[in-house]
Motif scaffolding. Structure first.
Motif, PDB file in Angstrom:
ATOM      1  N   GLY A 148       1.437  -1.402   0.259  1.00  0.00           N
ATOM      2  CA  GLY A 148       0.269   0.159   0.146  1.00  0.00           C
ATOM      3  C   GLY A 148       0.994   1.849  -0.440  1.00  0.00           C
ATOM      4  O   GLY A 148       0.152   2.681  -0.611  1.00  0.00           O
ATOM      5  N   SER A 199      -6.333  -1.523  -9.731  1.00  0.00           N
ATOM      6  CA  SER A 199      -7.494  -2.653  -8.782  1.00  0.00           C
ATOM      7  C   SER A 199      -7.105  -3.534  -9.017  1.00  0.00           C
ATOM      8  O   SER A 199      -7.472  -4.727  -8.882  1.00  0.00           O
ATOM      9  CB  SER A 199      -8.783  -2.029  -9.668  1.00  0.00           C
ATOM     10  OG  SER A 199      -9.352  -2.289 -11.121  1.00  0.00           O
ATOM     11  N   ARG A 258      -5.745  -5.331  -5.871  1.00  0.00           N
ATOM     12  CA  ARG A 258      -5.962  -5.346  -4.918  1.00  0.00           C
ATOM     13  C   ARG A 258      -6.848  -6.819  -5.080  1.00  0.00           C
ATOM     14  O   ARG A 258      -7.446  -7.033  -5.252  1.00  0.00           O
ATOM     15  CB  ARG A 258      -6.875  -4.284  -4.895  1.00  0.00           C
ATOM     16  CG  ARG A 258      -7.302  -3.572  -3.415  1.00  0.00           C
ATOM     17  CD  ARG A 258      -8.424  -2.242  -3.505  1.00  0.00           C
ATOM     18  NE  ARG A 258      -7.138  -0.923  -3.512  1.00  0.00           N
ATOM     19  CZ  ARG A 258      -7.680  -0.391  -4.643  1.00  0.00           C
ATOM     20  NH1 ARG A 258      -8.726  -0.718  -5.731  1.00  0.00           N
ATOM     21  NH2 ARG A 258      -6.442   0.675  -5.872  1.00  0.00           N
ATOM     22  N   ASP A 287      -9.384  -5.376  -0.187  1.00  0.00           N
ATOM     23  CA  ASP A 287      -9.027  -4.042   0.590  1.00  0.00           C
ATOM     24  C   ASP A 287      -7.364  -3.592   0.669  1.00  0.00           C
ATOM     25  O   ASP A 287      -6.781  -3.051   1.297  1.00  0.00           O
ATOM     26  CB  ASP A 287      -9.789  -3.684   1.476  1.00  0.00           C
ATOM     27  CG  ASP A 287     -11.705  -3.578   1.515  1.00  0.00           C
ATOM     28  OD1 ASP A 287     -11.448  -3.545   0.165  1.00  0.00           O
ATOM     29  OD2 ASP A 287     -12.091  -3.657   2.088  1.00  0.00           O
ATOM     30  N   GLN A 292      -3.409  -3.505  -1.192  1.00  0.00           N
ATOM     31  CA  GLN A 292      -3.132  -3.885  -2.206  1.00  0.00           C
ATOM     32  C   GLN A 292      -1.614  -4.605  -1.983  1.00  0.00           C
ATOM     33  O   GLN A 292      -0.415  -3.925  -1.813  1.00  0.00           O
ATOM     34  CB  GLN A 292      -2.745  -2.197  -2.537  1.00  0.00           C
ATOM     35  CG  GLN A 292      -1.753  -2.090  -3.622  1.00  0.00           C
ATOM     36  CD  GLN A 292      -2.973  -2.230  -4.588  1.00  0.00           C
ATOM     37  OE1 GLN A 292      -3.728  -1.637  -4.361  1.00  0.00           O
ATOM     38  NE2 GLN A 292      -2.714  -2.549  -6.032  1.00  0.00           N
TER      39      GLN A 292
END
Length: 426
Positions: free
Chosen positions: A122, A136, A139, A142, A144
């Motif tokens: 993230g 996306s 991911r 929720d 990364q």
């Protein structure tokens, strides 16, 4: 680009052994254990199928060597052929024999994430300047877990010369306009297939974005919605095209590419690599100038065009050298000079706003048009969250083929597909 051709086909056909291999790894989801090794170590591994492919290995090697020299680290590379890659990576990760950065097809992310051994990236994602669509693809729940290396989509390609000969003015924007264009092309005769759509079971998951076009979400929560009114309507429409000979029997991605390369198809589905793959097969050296990306026609004006996300991410195994590996993943995917040089060599689109805006990329009209018309609204396949996603797709594809050949009504066939798919949601 021939290796990309084979690679795309393996993914698009599904990996039949994947479910069993990953199911065996499922217990790791609850507790992968503490990361092993020194995260701050300046030596790490990089595993990539692209290092095994003639079309890309030099470009990938250049990225690896440039980073190692610049940062004074040692990168140990490893590679497996694409069709063996996921099983090898899965087994080595489970056995604690894999560390550092790992290239993944985006359809595999959830399966490896379930093993509980991937580092959260993230912090790197937040400063990378990636597009929302690209992020996306990396991911999961929720988090990364992957940095997007190249992001594209599976969409429609049109032969503008064939359309002009058929009297089709402008690109069709709705399903009705698309069907009308197909009927005009059919009148040309000469062995031309208006739409070289997938009709072999191994490739019939190409029906999924059409199901979404007709309004089916495919999944709601954990419930597979294939068999709802919208998906049935999509398959009945596909059957209508089949019966009218607007699409042809026994066509897969290879067949569609061959037809298009010979100027014998007006439309077909492919990834953004289509230009290079088809051009290499075509006797018409000007074919690429006649190829145009087409946003999938919508059911009614104002709907969002549907496309399946496609691409690669780099994940990092928590543990030995993971800090440097994460920095390398960021460099390889977001450093503008690096990603534009990579694009120049292999024509795979970058994933950052700056990379896409660079003149070397933005000046490539086909890639820019594809990104704006198709990738911009692309979404992941909702079945990718399951280890048995390939078997779920096969269950649907086999029943769609049964409809096409007249063995079953669409409603009954898709109900059977949904029932077959339920136990595969693991």
């Amino acid at each position: 680009m021939e290796t990309l051709n084979r690679r795309a086909a393996f993914r698009l056909a599904g990996l039949s052994a994947l479910g069993a291999a990953l199911a065996a790894c499922a217990p790791d989801a609850a507790g992968g254990g503490a990361p092993k090794g020194d995260a701050a170590a300046k030596r790490f591994g990089f595993t990539s199928w692209s290092l095994n492919e003639e079309a890309q290995k030099a470009a990938v090697r250049a990225t690896v060597d440039a980073y190692a020299a610049k940062h004074g680290v040692r990168i140990d590379t490893a590679s497996f052929p694409y069709n063996e890659y996921l099983n090898q990576v899965t087994l080595k990760l489970r056995g604690g024999q894999l560390s550092g950065a790992v290239q993944l097809d985006i359809s595999w992310l959830a399966a490896l994430a379930a093993m509980g051994k991937l580092k959260d990236l993230g912090a790197q994602a937040a400063k990378g300047g990636y597009t929302d669509v690209a992020l996306s693809s990396g991911r999961f729940q929720d988090r990364q877990l992957g940095l997007p290396w190249t992001t594209g989509s599976i969409g429609l390609v049109a032969n503008t010369e064939v359309l002009k000969k058929a009297g089709v003015e402008g690109m069709p924007a709705t399903v009705e306009e698309f069907e009308d264009a197909l009927r005009k092309v059919a009148k040309l005769g000469g062995g031309i297939t208006p739409y070289a759509a997938a009709t072999k079971a191994a490739q019939l998951k190409d029906i999924l974005p059409w199901m979404r076009t007709f309004g089916s979400p495919l999944m709601e929560g954990d419930t597979i919605t294939v068999g709802d009114d919208a998906s049935v309507a999509a398959v009945e429409w596909y059957k209508k095209l089949y019966d009218a000979k607007l699409i042809a029997p026994d066509v897969d991605r290879f067949d569609a590419r061959a037809l298009f390369a010979q100027g014998k198809a007006a439309f077909y589905d492919d990834a953004v690599i289509a230009r290079g793959v088809v051009a290499a097969q075509s006797p018409d050296k000007s074919l690429t100038e006649k190829m145009a990306p087409l946003a999938r026609p919508v059911l009614k004006a104002g709907d969002q065009p549907q496309a399946l996300l496609w691409g690669h991410v780099i994940v990092v195994v928590d543990g030995e050298g993971s800090d440097a590996a994460a920095d390398f993943a960021s460099y390889a995917t977001s450093d503008t000079a690096t990603v534009t040089a990579f694009f120049e060599k292999v024509k795979l689109p970058p994933t950052t706003t700056a990379g896409l805006a660079d003149p070397k990329v933005a000046g490539d009209a086909f890639t820019t048009e594809w990104t704006e018309k198709i990738t911009k609204t692309a979404t992941p396949n909702p079945f990718w969250r399951y280890a048995g996603y390939a078997q779920i797709e096969t269950a649907i594809a086999e029943q769609v083929q049964a409809v096409l050949v007249g063995q079953s009504p669409a409603k009954d066939a898709l109900a059977r597909a949904a029932e077959t798919a339920k136990p595969l949601q693991k």
